[in-house]
Design an enzyme around this catalytic site. Structure first.
Site, PDB file in Angstrom:
ATOM      1  N   LYS A  88       0.829  -1.197   0.000  1.00 20.88           N
ATOM      2  CA  LYS A  88       0.000   0.000   0.000  1.00 20.88           C
ATOM      3  C   LYS A  88       0.869   1.255   0.000  1.00 20.88           C
ATOM      4  O   LYS A  88       1.901   1.322   0.686  1.00 20.88           O
ATOM      5  CB  LYS A  88      -0.915   0.020   1.220  1.00 20.88           C
ATOM      6  CG  LYS A  88      -1.863  -1.170   1.289  1.00 20.88           C
ATOM      7  CD  LYS A  88      -2.858  -1.189   0.144  1.00 20.88           C
ATOM      8  CE  LYS A  88      -3.873  -2.307   0.311  1.00 20.88           C
ATOM      9  NZ  LYS A  88      -4.890  -2.302  -0.761  1.00 20.88           N
ATOM     10  N   HIS A 145      -9.699  -8.857  -8.063  1.00 22.76           N
ATOM     11  CA  HIS A 145      -9.518  -8.352  -6.710  1.00 22.76           C
ATOM     12  C   HIS A 145     -10.025  -9.340  -5.661  1.00 22.76           C
ATOM     13  O   HIS A 145     -11.151  -9.809  -5.725  1.00 22.76           O
ATOM     14  CB  HIS A 145     -10.300  -7.033  -6.565  1.00 22.76           C
ATOM     15  CG  HIS A 145     -10.417  -6.541  -5.160  1.00 22.76           C
ATOM     16  ND1 HIS A 145     -11.605  -6.521  -4.468  1.00 22.76           N
ATOM     17  CD2 HIS A 145      -9.484  -6.061  -4.307  1.00 22.76           C
ATOM     18  CE1 HIS A 145     -11.409  -6.039  -3.264  1.00 22.76           C
ATOM     19  NE2 HIS A 145     -10.131  -5.745  -3.129  1.00 22.76           N
TER      20      HIS A 145
END
Length: 385
Positions: free
Chosen positions: A180, A311
């Protein structure tokens, strides 16, 4: 003879379960850093088990994050009776019927999440009846898919924790690491990227994910800084439905742009692809309504020569990625593993399609223990499977 086969194909029972799966540690991404979200503490699932007239059961599920679990269960409970008595094999017809019955809620959103639970259960049942893994029923191109790990690389993790988690993933046989980014200070993101790259070496794929938190100017500046770092892709640099912005950014970069996970229909994916906004397409089967619309998105990706990297929910997506003509990626998360009796095999940088029929999954005792609400219509599944 034909009528006998039709009667055996009837949907005779449905069990719905709302399951709340806590995370071992709250997870924070750039949406939390910007104050738009709170840390993620659990995954809320809607599970559907569909029984045919011969007593065979298909199991499917959908999910939501942070909000909406009770709403999905309530809507599923309302529309489930519409499936009873219908042919289990007529999956697109069932999907279309439910989509039209819920059209006042919009083409997408909660309605399509709920459709996904029923749709994945019906595809699981169809493959189980054929005695094949779903990938082979769809026409598998390979026995597995490249796999990358997103766990351990969230913003709450220190650099030392990220390095340790990344090394452990590689040692386990995972082929890529996604981390991230999107913190207020871009220099901190760069330090973390460099630390993880140093930890995993030059030969393991590295991806970054900004979770939609940059402006166009911020995305352009940061992506140009990392464009020569050999990243496998840069994920969600912009707001999910800024198709034109994604297209303009993708045309400037060597590194592929990945996005699509937040889109909730085939039409939204078509608009993204038409804008040239994704070199790596990331559809989420539960968000777009299940396997039936996912197959349409797969064909869209194939026609445009895009990489497929769905995803989350590897438990569902592995089967479809293995049935895609070119190599894609499956995203590894262990968040849902204990909800199933089976485990997926990971080795040599890949995750392997199980030889069990359907999705190859059975809801575990842990899933039953974390069930918040449940209801059964018609004939119940036998033995809890």
């Amino acid at each position: 003879m034909m009528r006998g086969r039709v009667l055996k194909d009837r949907i005779e029972g449905i069990r719905l379960s709302q399951v709340s799966q806590p995370l071992r540690r709250p997870a924070s991404d750039a949406k939390v850093a910007t104050g738009r979200q709170v840390p993620l503490t659990s995954v809320e699932l809607l599970c559907a088990e569909i029984v045919d007239a011969e007593g065979r059961t298909g199991t499917g599920f959908t999910y939501t994050l942070r909000a909406g679990g009770p709403a999905l269960f309530a809507l599923a409970e309302e529309i489930a009776p519409m499936l009873l008595g219908r042919p289990a094999a007529d999956i697109p017809a069932a999907w279309d019927m439910l989509a039209w019955r819920t059209i006042s809620l919009g083409a997408g959103g909660a309605a399509y999440h709920v459709l996904a639970a029923f749709d994945t259960a019906l595809w699981d049942l169809k493959a189980r009846r054929a005695g094949l893994p779903l990938a082979r029923l769809l026409g598998a191109w390979r026995a597995g898919a490249r796999v990358y790990n997103s766990g351990g690389q969230y913003l709450e993790a220190s650099i030392d924790e990220m390095r340790g988690a990344a090394r452990a993933s590689v040692a386990r046989g995972i082929g890529g690491i996604k981390m991230k980014v999107g913190q207020p200070d871009w220099r901190e993101d760069m330090r973390r990227i460099e630390a993880v790259r140093d930890a995993i070496g030059p030969d393991t794929a590295l991806m970054i994910d900004a979770n939609q938190q940059w402006t166009r100017a911020e995305a352009r500046a940061f992506c140009r800084r990392v464009d020569d770092m050999g990243l496998a892709f840069i994920e969600e640099p912009l707001e999910a439905r800024d198709f034109a912005g994604h297209g303009a950014l993708a045309r400037e970069l060597v590194t592929p742009v990945a996005t699509g996970e937040m889109l909730t229909s085939f039409d939204e994916h078509a608009a993204l692809v038409a804008a040239g906004g994704a070199g790596v397409l990331q559809p989420d089967a539960p968000r777009i309504g299940g396997v039936t619309p996912f197959l349409r998105v797969m064909e869209l990706a194939r026609a445009n020569r895009l990489t497929l990297a769905p995803h989350f929910v590897m438990e569902l997506h592995l089967q479809m990625v293995a049935a895609y003509p070119t190599e894609g990626w499956v995203e590894y998360f262990d968040w849902l593993e204990e909800l199933f009796d089976e485990r997926l095999e990971i080795r040599d940088g890949r995750i392997w399609v199980p030889d069990r029929p359907g999705f190859g999954l059975t809801l575990s005792d842990a899933a039953r223990a974390r069930t918040v609400s449940t209801t059964t219509l018609g004939a119940p599944p036998e033995g809890g499977t």
